[in-house]
Design an enzyme around this catalytic site. Sequence first.
Site, PDB file in Angstrom:
ATOM      1  N   GLU A  99       0.802  -1.242   0.000  1.00 23.49           N
ATOM      2  CA  GLU A  99       0.000   0.000   0.000  1.00 23.49           C
ATOM      3  C   GLU A  99       0.828   1.282   0.000  1.00 23.49           C
ATOM      4  O   GLU A  99       0.743   2.084   0.948  1.00 23.49           O
ATOM      5  CB  GLU A  99      -0.932   0.017   1.207  1.00 23.49           C
ATOM      6  CG  GLU A  99      -1.948  -1.086   1.224  1.00 23.49           C
ATOM      7  CD  GLU A  99      -3.021  -0.892   2.301  1.00 23.49           C
ATOM      8  OE1 GLU A  99      -2.874   0.008   3.141  1.00 23.49           O
ATOM      9  OE2 GLU A  99      -4.001  -1.648   2.284  1.00 23.49           O
TER      10      GLU A  99
ATOM     11  N   GLU B 125      -5.310  -8.572   1.092  1.00 27.01           N
ATOM     12  CA  GLU B 125      -5.986  -8.211   2.353  1.00 27.01           C
ATOM     13  C   GLU B 125      -7.452  -7.943   2.073  1.00 27.01           C
ATOM     14  O   GLU B 125      -7.794  -7.307   1.082  1.00 27.01           O
ATOM     15  CB  GLU B 125      -5.410  -6.933   2.988  1.00 27.01           C
ATOM     16  CG  GLU B 125      -4.089  -7.081   3.659  1.00 27.01           C
ATOM     17  CD  GLU B 125      -3.592  -5.778   4.297  1.00 27.01           C
ATOM     18  OE1 GLU B 125      -4.399  -4.943   4.749  1.00 27.01           O
ATOM     19  OE2 GLU B 125      -2.366  -5.595   4.317  1.00 27.01           O
TER      20      GLU B 125
HETATM   21  C1  BG6 Z   1      -4.200  -1.915   5.516  1.00 23.31           C
HETATM   22  C2  BG6 Z   1      -2.843  -2.288   6.013  1.00 23.31           C
HETATM   23  O1  BG6 Z   1      -4.152  -0.577   5.200  1.00 23.31           O
HETATM   24  O2  BG6 Z   1      -5.280  -2.007   6.348  1.00 23.31           O
HETATM   25  C3  BG6 Z   1      -2.835  -3.067   7.318  1.00 23.31           C
HETATM   26  O3  BG6 Z   1      -2.074  -2.928   5.054  1.00 23.31           O
HETATM   27  C4  BG6 Z   1      -3.898  -2.484   8.228  1.00 23.31           C
HETATM   28  O4  BG6 Z   1      -1.551  -3.034   7.853  1.00 23.31           O
HETATM   29  C5  BG6 Z   1      -5.240  -2.703   7.572  1.00 23.31           C
HETATM   30  O5  BG6 Z   1      -3.891  -2.980   9.521  1.00 23.31           O
HETATM   31  C6  BG6 Z   1      -6.424  -2.261   8.399  1.00 23.31           C
HETATM   32  O6  BG6 Z   1      -6.293  -0.930   8.788  1.00 23.31           O
HETATM   33  P1  BG6 Z   1      -6.709  -0.460  10.218  1.00 23.31           P
HETATM   34  O7  BG6 Z   1      -6.431   1.003  10.252  1.00 23.31           O
HETATM   35  O8  BG6 Z   1      -8.157  -0.747  10.373  1.00 23.31           O
HETATM   36  O9  BG6 Z   1      -5.871  -1.258  11.150  1.00 23.31           O
END
Ligand code: BG6
Length: 467
Positions: free
Chosen positions: A164, A372
């Site tokens: 990202e 993800e």
């Molecule tokens: C993504 C990242 O942006 O989202 C992760 O790659 C991150 O590292 C995930 O934890 C969720 O984001 P957040 O802010 O809800 O923890």
Amino acid sequence: MSFPADFLWGAATAAYQVEGAWNEDGKAPSIWDEFVRIPGKTFEGTTGDIAADHYHRYKEDVQLMAEMGLKSYRFSISWPRVLPEGDGAVNEQGIEFYSNLINELLTNDIIPFVTLYHWDLPQALQDEFGGWESRQCIDAFETFARLCFERFGDRVHHWITFNEPIIFQTFGYATEAHPPAKRDPFLLYQVSHYVNLAHARAVLAYREMGNKGEIGLTHVSQPCYAYTNSDEDKEATWWAESFGFHWYYDPILKGEYPAEYRKAIEAQYGKLDITDDDLSLLKSARSDFIGINYYQPARIAANNQQAERTADRESNTSAAGTPSFCGRYRTVLDTDQFEYTRWSWEICPDALHDAMKRIHARYGDIPIYITENGLGDEDLVVNDEILDEPRIDYIRRHLLACQQAIEEGIKLKGYYAWSWIDLLSWLNGYKKQYGFVYVDRDNKLKRIKKQSYFWYQDIIATNGESL
Ligand code: BG6
């Protein structure tokens, strides 16, 4: 059967969010180790000092993965754990940790999918030359990448260079929510180019070293939709889409920048340091695949109120309902029309399907991994049972969108739920949970399998049939 037999059913984590052991066995601080110590920067001052203590408990964690039947585990390597100074002496204890983890995974038939950079730049490089603000960081990254390929490339065949870029760059250089917490849009664009070059150099190094696996990069995938049909909302959406999608994906998959958008931002912020040699380098290093992290779409409207994006943590943790850093558009939160998580992230599986179609339409038949996707929630705990039904529902609906994409001919090769285990949310501490495995922070970080753990186990066992 719509999911191919070799579909990678996975789950993901990142070093800083899960490992802990922040200053053990020769590891030096990353920019995050320093940043979390600045008062007010993270939720209730939480840090990743201990996190889920995966560094010490990786064997137990891999056993839980094996029992679930997980096909693949995505994790990241902490750069300052293996190269404390960024590009100097190798820390063999750090190498040993990852080597052991990889061996443990392979012994249990779990395919390692490794991210090189999930935001934890060695602090030494930030201090020495401003980290990604300098071309020197490109060389340092290549050194780091080569070290990883050399030591782990015999066993790891799937590599992601960066996670990202848009997030660490926007938050780091425009909204001050991530280190190095600057507010300078010109630098944001310049850094994005240097990171693209670092990616390209790692891709070429990987191939030149004769590795047989695949290498790509993971981007945020957040399709933008105009909130209304008005011309001004449509124009705002062009800006949002040009930045969030084309500015980031084009250099990785086409080896070029979107011309009209580049012209516009250079007129606004100044001429970027992008040479012809740089562009040839980008062209010569097309990724083998693209990783996408999908959580939500964006509903875009013109920023009529001319509101400014503020630097406080809260306004950066919920994406919907905030103005963009450049002031040209804002995202809209509309609870009457759309469904949201507790953190105001829109739940919209159709947009995941649409995201893959847009990638396919613009870049052709590129293999895709969803690296993800998941639900951040505060899970319901009843008598030591973790009843995370909303997570099951979220993942199930998104997997159905994946199934549809595969049936339409999109080359989707794997799905990694975020996250494998409850871990540190950069800006929300441990309050926001994503994992299949609960970590009891009141009881020595004891691992407890959630309801979703058993559900995903069944999905994997039936290769998606039981969806
Ligand atoms: C993504 C990242 O942006 O989202 C992760 O790659 C991150 O590292 C995930 O934890 C969720 O984001 P957040 O802010 O809800 O923890």
